[in-house]
Design a protein around this motif. Structure first.
Motif, PDB file in Angstrom:
ATOM      1  N   PHE A  74      42.367 -47.973  19.235  1.00 15.64           N
ATOM      2  CA  PHE A  74      43.001 -48.898  18.301  1.00 15.64           C
ATOM      3  C   PHE A  74      43.696 -50.006  19.091  1.00 15.64           C
ATOM      4  N   THR A  75      43.901 -51.127  18.444  1.00 21.16           N
ATOM      5  CA  THR A  75      44.510 -52.265  19.127  1.00 21.16           C
ATOM      6  C   THR A  75      45.793 -52.743  18.459  1.00 21.16           C
ATOM      7  N   ASN A  76      46.284 -51.973  17.498  1.00 20.76           N
ATOM      8  CA  ASN A  76      47.555 -52.305  16.878  1.00 20.76           C
ATOM      9  C   ASN A  76      48.054 -51.097  16.101  1.00 20.76           C
ATOM     10  N   ALA A  77      49.350 -50.930  16.063  1.00 20.65           N
ATOM     11  CA  ALA A  77      49.976 -49.874  15.268  1.00 20.65           C
ATOM     12  C   ALA A  77      51.080 -50.521  14.442  1.00 20.65           C
ATOM     13  N   ASP A  78      50.814 -50.709  13.162  1.00 20.77           N
ATOM     14  CA  ASP A  78      51.772 -51.269  12.210  1.00 20.77           C
ATOM     15  C   ASP A  78      52.373 -52.601  12.674  1.00 20.77           C
ATOM     16  N   GLY A  79      51.555 -53.453  13.280  1.00 18.45           N
ATOM     17  CA  GLY A  79      52.022 -54.773  13.703  1.00 18.45           C
ATOM     18  C   GLY A  79      52.816 -54.779  14.992  1.00 18.45           C
ATOM     19  N   SER A  80      52.932 -53.632  15.668  1.00 17.57           N
ATOM     20  CA  SER A  80      53.745 -53.546  16.891  1.00 17.57           C
ATOM     21  C   SER A  80      53.048 -54.120  18.115  1.00 17.57           C
ATOM     22  N   GLY A  81      51.732 -54.293  18.043  1.00 20.64           N
ATOM     23  CA  GLY A  81      50.986 -54.763  19.206  1.00 20.64           C
ATOM     24  C   GLY A  81      50.588 -53.652  20.156  1.00 20.64           C
ATOM     25  N   ALA A  82      50.839 -52.399  19.786  1.00 22.98           N
ATOM     26  CA  ALA A  82      50.485 -51.265  20.647  1.00 22.98           C
ATOM     27  C   ALA A  82      48.978 -51.192  20.840  1.00 22.98           C
ATOM     28  N   LYS A  83      48.551 -51.077  22.080  1.00 23.05           N
ATOM     29  CA  LYS A  83      47.128 -51.024  22.409  1.00 23.05           C
ATOM     30  C   LYS A  83      46.762 -49.654  22.985  1.00 23.05           C
ATOM     31  N   TYR A  84      46.003 -48.889  22.214  1.00 26.99           N
ATOM     32  CA  TYR A  84      45.432 -47.598  22.591  1.00 26.99           C
ATOM     33  C   TYR A  84      46.446 -46.462  22.718  1.00 26.99           C
ATOM     34  N   TRP A 101      42.606 -40.103  18.933  1.00 28.34           N
ATOM     35  CA  TRP A 101      41.935 -39.054  19.700  1.00 28.34           C
ATOM     36  C   TRP A 101      42.912 -38.011  20.227  1.00 28.34           C
ATOM     37  N   ALA A 102      44.180 -38.382  20.380  1.00 29.53           N
ATOM     38  CA  ALA A 102      45.137 -37.456  20.985  1.00 29.53           C
ATOM     39  C   ALA A 102      46.518 -37.665  20.392  1.00 29.53           C
ATOM     40  N   LEU A 103      47.262 -36.558  20.240  1.00 31.97           N
ATOM     41  CA  LEU A 103      48.637 -36.591  19.762  1.00 31.97           C
ATOM     42  C   LEU A 103      49.492 -35.707  20.655  1.00 31.97           C
ATOM     43  N   ALA A 104      50.745 -36.101  20.851  1.00 29.25           N
ATOM     44  CA  ALA A 104      51.703 -35.280  21.599  1.00 29.25           C
ATOM     45  C   ALA A 104      53.097 -35.635  21.102  1.00 29.25           C
ATOM     46  N   THR A 105      54.052 -34.743  21.335  1.00 35.05           N
ATOM     47  CA  THR A 105      55.430 -35.010  20.944  1.00 35.05           C
ATOM     48  C   THR A 105      56.369 -34.631  22.076  1.00 35.05           C
ATOM     49  N   ASP A 106      57.524 -35.313  22.096  1.00 34.72           N
ATOM     50  CA  ASP A 106      58.576 -34.947  23.046  1.00 34.72           C
ATOM     51  C   ASP A 106      59.734 -34.269  22.313  1.00 34.72           C
ATOM     52  N   GLY A 107      59.520 -33.944  21.048  1.00 34.48           N
ATOM     53  CA  GLY A 107      60.548 -33.333  20.218  1.00 34.48           C
ATOM     54  C   GLY A 107      61.223 -34.332  19.295  1.00 34.48           C
ATOM     55  N   SER A 108      61.243 -35.606  19.696  1.00 36.82           N
ATOM     56  CA  SER A 108      61.839 -36.657  18.874  1.00 36.82           C
ATOM     57  C   SER A 108      60.831 -37.706  18.439  1.00 36.82           C
ATOM     58  N   ASN A 109      59.847 -37.959  19.277  1.00 40.98           N
ATOM     59  CA  ASN A 109      58.846 -38.993  19.035  1.00 40.98           C
ATOM     60  C   ASN A 109      57.451 -38.380  19.019  1.00 40.98           C
ATOM     61  N   ALA A 148      50.615 -45.456  21.267  1.00 41.76           N
ATOM     62  CA  ALA A 148      51.781 -45.900  20.500  1.00 41.76           C
ATOM     63  C   ALA A 148      52.741 -44.738  20.305  1.00 41.76           C
ATOM     64  N   ARG A 149      53.990 -45.076  20.052  1.00 36.88           N
ATOM     65  CA  ARG A 149      55.030 -44.077  19.806  1.00 36.88           C
ATOM     66  C   ARG A 149      55.575 -44.275  18.398  1.00 36.88           C
ATOM     67  N   TRP A 150      55.674 -43.173  17.638  1.00 36.52           N
ATOM     68  CA  TRP A 150      56.269 -43.165  16.297  1.00 36.52           C
ATOM     69  C   TRP A 150      57.611 -42.449  16.402  1.00 36.52           C
ATOM     70  N   ASP A 151      58.708 -43.132  16.040  1.00 37.28           N
ATOM     71  CA  ASP A 151      60.046 -42.544  16.172  1.00 37.28           C
ATOM     72  C   ASP A 151      60.571 -41.951  14.866  1.00 37.28           C
ATOM     73  N   GLY A 152      59.706 -41.850  13.890  1.00 36.89           N
ATOM     74  CA  GLY A 152      60.103 -41.349  12.578  1.00 36.89           C
ATOM     75  C   GLY A 152      60.284 -42.462  11.574  1.00 36.89           C
ATOM     76  N   ALA A 153      60.389 -43.708  12.071  1.00 38.71           N
ATOM     77  CA  ALA A 153      60.549 -44.859  11.186  1.00 38.71           C
ATOM     78  C   ALA A 153      59.624 -46.010  11.556  1.00 38.71           C
ATOM     79  N   ASN A 154      59.351 -46.163  12.858  1.00 39.69           N
ATOM     80  CA  ASN A 154      58.570 -47.307  13.324  1.00 39.69           C
ATOM     81  C   ASN A 154      57.621 -46.943  14.457  1.00 39.69           C
ATOM     82  N   TRP A 155      56.519 -47.686  14.530  1.00 38.01           N
ATOM     83  CA  TRP A 155      55.600 -47.609  15.665  1.00 38.01           C
ATOM     84  C   TRP A 155      56.079 -48.582  16.733  1.00 38.01           C
ATOM     85  N   SER A 156      55.904 -48.228  18.002  1.00 40.51           N
ATOM     86  CA  SER A 156      56.217 -49.146  19.096  1.00 40.51           C
ATOM     87  C   SER A 156      55.211 -48.931  20.220  1.00 40.51           C
TER      88      SER A 156
END
Length: 109
Positions: A30-40, A15-23, A42-50
Motif C-alpha cells: 500500500f502507498t497510503n494509510a488514511d492520508g498519512s502518507g505511510a508507504k508499505y 501482509w503482516a501485522l504486529a503489536t507493541d501492546g499500544s500500537n 504504518a502504525r495505528w495508535d487506536g485513533a490515527n494512522w502514521s
C-alpha cells in the motif's frame, strides 16, 4: 480505522501485522494509510494512522516488534532512503540496515 489503506487498484493488501501492546503495525502492499502518507508500513495508535519515517521502497511481508525496535522483512531494498536489502530496523526515529541485508525476500512463516 478511519479510511484504512490505499494503493494501486487490485494490488493493495496487508501482509503482516504486529503489536507493541499500544500500537498496531501493518505492513504490505500500500502507498497510503488514511492520508498519512505511510508507504508499505504504518502504525495505528487506536485513533490515527502514521508513517514510520519515509517507509520502505517496496512490499513489507514480515514485522516483529522487540522492545522499542520494529523489524521488517520483505521485498524492498531501501527504508527511509537507507540501503537495507530486504530487512530493516526502525528504532522509533531512524531506519537502519541489519548487516548487508538478505538476498531473498523475507516471508512470514
Amino acid at each position: 480505522m478511519n479510511n484504512g489503506i490505499s494503493g494501486a487498484p487490485g494490488l493493495t493488501f496487508i501482509w503482516a501485522l504486529a503489536t507493541d501492546g499500544s500500537n498496531l503495525y501493518a505492513g504490505g502492499s500500500f502507498t497510503n494509510a488514511d492520508g498519512s502518507g505511510a508507504k508499505y508500513i504504518a502504525r495505528w495508535d487506536g485513533a490515527n494512522w502514521s508513517p514510520l519515517g519515509a517507509g520502505t521502497a517496496g512490499i513489507v511481508s514480515a514485522i516483529k516488534v522487540i522492545g522499542s525496535n520494529t523489524y521488517l522483512g520483505g521485498y524492498f531494498t531501501t527504508a527511509g532512503g537507507v540501503t537495507v536489502n530486504g530487512i530493516a530496523r526502525w528504532d522509533g526515529a531512524n531506519w537502519s540496515a541489519l548487516g548487508g541485508g538478505i538476498t531473498a525476500a523475507a516471508n512470514p512463516t
